[in-house]
Design an enzyme around this catalytic site. Structure first.
Site, short mmCIF file in Angstrom:
data_model
loop_
_atom_site.label_atom_id
_atom_site.label_comp_id
_atom_site.label_asym_id
_atom_site.label_seq_id
_atom_site.Cartn_x
_atom_site.Cartn_y
_atom_site.Cartn_z
N CYS A 80 -24.77 40.80 -21.41
CA CYS A 80 -23.31 40.90 -21.38
C CYS A 80 -22.75 41.01 -22.79
CB CYS A 80 -22.72 39.69 -20.68
SG CYS A 80 -20.92 39.70 -20.62
N CYS A 86 -17.07 34.39 -23.54
CA CYS A 86 -16.75 34.06 -22.15
C CYS A 86 -17.48 32.79 -21.75
CB CYS A 86 -17.14 35.22 -21.25
SG CYS A 86 -16.95 34.88 -19.48
N CYS A 168 -18.25 42.26 -15.86
CA CYS A 168 -18.99 41.01 -15.71
C CYS A 168 -20.34 41.33 -15.11
CB CYS A 168 -18.22 40.03 -14.83
SG CYS A 168 -19.10 38.49 -14.51
N ASN A 310 -23.15 27.04 7.99
CA ASN A 310 -24.18 27.76 7.24
C ASN A 310 -25.59 27.28 7.58
OD1 ASN A 310 -24.92 29.68 5.05
ND2 ASN A 310 -25.54 27.84 3.95
N GLU A 326 -17.86 17.74 9.16
CA GLU A 326 -17.20 18.28 7.98
C GLU A 326 -15.80 17.67 7.90
OE1 GLU A 326 -15.68 20.03 4.87
OE2 GLU A 326 -17.78 20.47 5.35
N CYS A 401 -25.90 20.14 -5.50
CA CYS A 401 -25.39 20.98 -6.59
C CYS A 401 -25.15 20.16 -7.85
CB CYS A 401 -24.10 21.69 -6.16
SG CYS A 401 -22.77 20.59 -5.65
#
Length: 446
Positions: A80, A86, A168, A310, A326, A401
């Site tokens: 990039c 960025c 990008c 999912n 959820e 995550c």
């Protein structure tokens, strides 16, 4: 670590980079008593560099990289043109294989340091495309008077300004190549200062831009947007207020969906619904999670933080019954609709606040479960761990995550509730960033 400043170059020091921080800064350690660790942006482990300190803190200093005196063999040329300015990527200068090694190291260190746990087995990394993989992104936009034009992109590294991006390399096409074109579009609009954000949602169906608008757009601006929409075969949605104010520029239904081909599923989602950013890794991740759960046709499975289904719906193709929980009611409605449209009758969904310990009198807490899947947000699943232990599944698969919250929660499941950490590994969901996605497998002690 440090040598005296070179003659004629006051303040410049040299050192060897020992490690990377979680923010991808090179770590130069002190060699003398009383010295401080220095974090150097852009430096890689093993490199000998020169640097100048610019930020001073109690435990460490920050420095600018002046020169790479001896480069790492793992250093590569960033693809990039905007890398280094960025803030969207932090690791394009590091070979992808070395990026994975760094993420594996972070996971391993956090499991040991925070959770005091070590898996019996390390899973091989789950790999996908390195470029043009992002199907979701939130781009900032700003009209800069001194440049007399609008800028569109991610925030700069320091987070204060919008990076001046023309294309990008991690956004999926065609949007990755259109970022500079978005800026040209806004520059030509009368109300260009009233659009601070463009949210990107790409799917196996349509490609959508959600534009946040702070003031009503005139007929000329609306005509420009319609022409852009038609030229680039995109759908533009305008958001003048909250999420319920989002409406298409051109009337008509919006087709946002993705497929999970291994399970013959088509999942619809809304323009601002959470879906996994990397479509290829999501397909592989779902397949791996179900494989690791070892679900059979007689099993009942609980899917906590289920989103729009999912994992729940693929699990329903393998198990006798699946229950998804959820906290967001809109996602539960989407999950139920996805179950109906895919002809799935053995999945049920409940709205449940998983930020607090679930009440054991709830109907879904009174069920029997052979396996549990956890896919929490960054804060982790701390509040539901006692409930998981109470349900006593034979196996738990935890998708994470954030390695810190994962390590904390695995420590609780192992040391407080007697589970065994069978396996763990990384998923390359976000190449060229410091974000680490991972999976862990736990078995109930017999």
């Amino acid at each position: 670590m440090s040598k005296p400043a070179r003659e004629g170059h006051a303040g410049i020091e040299t050192g060897v980079v020992a490690d990377l921080t979680h923010e991808a800064e090179g770590v130069v350690r002190p060699s003398e008593a009383g010295g401080k660790i220095v974090f150097v942006a852009g430096a890689l482990p093993g490199e000998r560099i020169s640097f100048r300190r610019r930020g001073f803190h109690k435990s460490h200093d920050e420095a600018d990289l002046i020169e790479i005196l001896e480069a790492s063999p793992q250093r590569v040329t960033p693809r990039c043109a905007h890398f280094g300015v960025c803030g969207g990527c932090a690791l394009q200068h590091l070979d992808p294989a070395a990026q994975l090694e760094a993420k594996q190291k972070e996971l391993s260190q956090n499991l040991e340091r925070i959770g005091n746990v070590t898996p019996a087995e390390w899973l091989p990394p789950l790999l996908g495309p390195h470029w043009n993989y992002r199907r979701r992104a939130r781009l900032s936009s700003r009209f800069v008077t001194r440049k007399d034009r609008s800028l569109v992109g991610f925030r700069e590294k320091q987070g204060k300004y919008v990076a001046d991006v023309q294309r990008c390399e991690v956004l999926a096409e065609p949007v990755g190549a259109l970022v500079g074109t978005f800026a040209e579009l806004l520059t030509g609009m009368e109300r260009r200062e009233s659009i601070p954000q463009i949210e990107v949602a790409l799917s196996d169906g349509e490609r959508v831009l959600v534009m946040r608008v702070l003031a009503p757009l005139g007929d000329g601006d609306l005509a420009r947007l319609r022409d852009f929409e038609q030229t680039h075969r995109l759908r533009i949605l305008l958001q003048p207020g909250g999420l319920d104010s989002i409406a298409p520029l051109t009337p008509g239904p919006i087709d946002l969906h993705y497929r999970l081909d291994a399970f013959d599923l088509k999942l619809d989602f809304g323009p601002t619904d959470f879906v996994q950013v990397n479509a290829a890794i999501n397909q592989a991740m779902v397949a791996r999670a179900i494989e690791l759960l070892e679900v059979g046709p007689a099993d009942r499975v609980l899917d906590l933080y289920c989103g729009l289904g999912n994992f729940t719906l693929p699990l329903a193709r393998r198990a006798a019954a699946v229950v998804g929980i959820e906290g967001e009611a809109g996602l539960i409605e989407r999950a139920r609709a996805n179950a109906r449209s895919n002809g799935i009758a053995n999945a049920e969904f409940h709205v449940g606040n998983l930020a607090v310990a679930p009440d054991r009198t709830l109907s879904w807490m009174r069920g029997r479960y052979d396996a549990v899947l956890l896919d929490p947000p960054r804060v982790g699943a701390r509040e539901v761990l006692s409930a998981v232990a109470h349900l006593a599944p034979r196996r738990v698969v935890y998708i994470s995550c954030h390695t810190g919250s994962l390590a904390r929660d695995l420590g609780v499941l192992v040391h407080e509730f007697g589970f065994g950490l069978r396996a763990a590994g990384v998923l390359d969901m976000f190449p060229h960033t410091t974000h680490v996605e991972s999976v862990a497998v736990l078995d109930r002690a017999s």
